[in-house]
Design an enzyme around this catalytic site. Structure first.
Site, PDB file in Angstrom:
ATOM      1  N   HIS A  62      -1.831   3.396  -8.902  1.00  0.00           N
ATOM      2  CA  HIS A  62      -1.181   2.382  -9.731  1.00  0.00           C
ATOM      3  C   HIS A  62      -2.224   1.365 -10.195  1.00  0.00           C
ATOM      4  O   HIS A  62      -3.293   1.233  -9.599  1.00  0.00           O
ATOM      5  CB  HIS A  62      -0.099   1.661  -8.934  1.00  0.00           C
ATOM      6  CG  HIS A  62       1.105   2.507  -8.667  1.00  0.00           C
ATOM      7  ND1 HIS A  62       2.278   1.964  -8.189  1.00  0.00           N
ATOM      8  CD2 HIS A  62       1.339   3.835  -8.800  1.00  0.00           C
ATOM      9  CE1 HIS A  62       3.167   2.925  -8.042  1.00  0.00           C
ATOM     10  NE2 HIS A  62       2.620   4.078  -8.400  1.00  0.00           N
ATOM     11  N   GLU A  64      -2.365  -1.839  -9.934  1.00  0.00           N
ATOM     12  CA  GLU A  64      -2.733  -2.823  -8.911  1.00  0.00           C
ATOM     13  C   GLU A  64      -3.729  -2.237  -7.921  1.00  0.00           C
ATOM     14  O   GLU A  64      -4.704  -2.895  -7.535  1.00  0.00           O
ATOM     15  CB  GLU A  64      -1.493  -3.294  -8.126  1.00  0.00           C
ATOM     16  CG  GLU A  64      -0.426  -3.937  -8.975  1.00  0.00           C
ATOM     17  CD  GLU A  64       0.665  -2.972  -9.418  1.00  0.00           C
ATOM     18  OE1 GLU A  64       1.826  -3.405  -9.460  1.00  0.00           O
ATOM     19  OE2 GLU A  64       0.363  -1.798  -9.725  1.00  0.00           O
ATOM     20  N   CYS A  92       5.426  -2.590  -6.958  1.00  0.00           N
ATOM     21  CA  CYS A  92       6.311  -1.785  -6.113  1.00  0.00           C
ATOM     22  C   CYS A  92       6.001  -2.094  -4.645  1.00  0.00           C
ATOM     23  O   CYS A  92       5.114  -2.887  -4.339  1.00  0.00           O
ATOM     24  CB  CYS A  92       6.098  -0.297  -6.399  1.00  0.00           C
ATOM     25  SG  CYS A  92       4.484   0.319  -5.858  1.00  0.00           S
ATOM     26  N   CYS A  95       2.280  -1.220  -3.661  1.00  0.00           N
ATOM     27  CA  CYS A  95       1.315  -2.184  -4.183  1.00  0.00           C
ATOM     28  C   CYS A  95       1.482  -3.553  -3.532  1.00  0.00           C
ATOM     29  O   CYS A  95       0.496  -4.229  -3.226  1.00  0.00           O
ATOM     30  CB  CYS A  95       1.436  -2.280  -5.695  1.00  0.00           C
ATOM     31  SG  CYS A  95       0.941  -0.751  -6.523  1.00  0.00           S
TER      32      CYS A  95
END
Length: 177
Positions: A62, A64, A92, A95
């Site tokens: 992701h 992040e 999420c 993360c």
């Protein structure tokens, strides 16, 4: 919720969110969901990241996570208590956990994620007082623009899927067209 930030803080947050949006556009250009992130330390961007789970075949890739990994290399430490993360979509659970483990001081996000958001939409990991680190959150920075990028991406994907389905039907039964 009332915004208590000063005009200078709002302008700063928007500046760094626009940098995160540039990263989101890179993700989109690569065929990934358009989410981007930047890590800021001493009022400078030290790391950038955008979604890459499809290309890298890595569910943890992701935006992040990419930005946190890059920032850790720059700082020479996985702990980043003086850093801030700007991300175009609410983090999420994965993360958010990484953000808390990295001990980031602050997170700023754009669009809320009503399906997997772990900074207030579905759950709020950042409000868990029993955790050994607390990260503050600012939400909704350029939320309309960040959310529109996602809406446009998924709308285009749905239109492409519908066109492919119609083309497959026409190829299978040419007399139906």
């Amino acid at each position: 919720m009332t915004d208590t930030r000063t005009a200078q803080e709002i302008a700063r947050d928007e500046h760094y969110m626009r940098a995160a949006m540039e990263e989101a556009r890179l993700a989109e250009a690569a065929g990934e969901v358009p989410v981007g992130a930047v890590v800021v330390w001493n009022d400078a961007i030290i790391a950038r990241g955008h979604n890459l789970p499809i290309k890298s075949m890595d569910p943890s890739a992701h935006a992040e996570m990419q930005a946190l990994r890059a920032a850790a290399q720059v700082l020479g430490n996985y702990r980043m208590p003086e850093c801030e993360l700007y991300v175009t979509l609410e983090p999420c659970a994965m993360c958010s956990g990484a953000i808390l483990h990295a001990r980031l001081r602050h997170v700023v996000f754009g669009a809320a994620d009503p399906k997997t958001g772990a900074a207030g939409s579905v759950v709020n990991l950042f409000e868990q007082a029993q955790l050994n680190h607390q990260t503050t959150i600012t939400n909704g920075v350029l939320a309309g623009e960040c959310g529109q990028m996602l809406k446009d991406f998924f709308g285009a994907r749905r239109r492409a899927q519908k066109a492919a389905l119609l083309a497959a039907r026409a190829a299978a039964d040419p007399e139906q067209t």
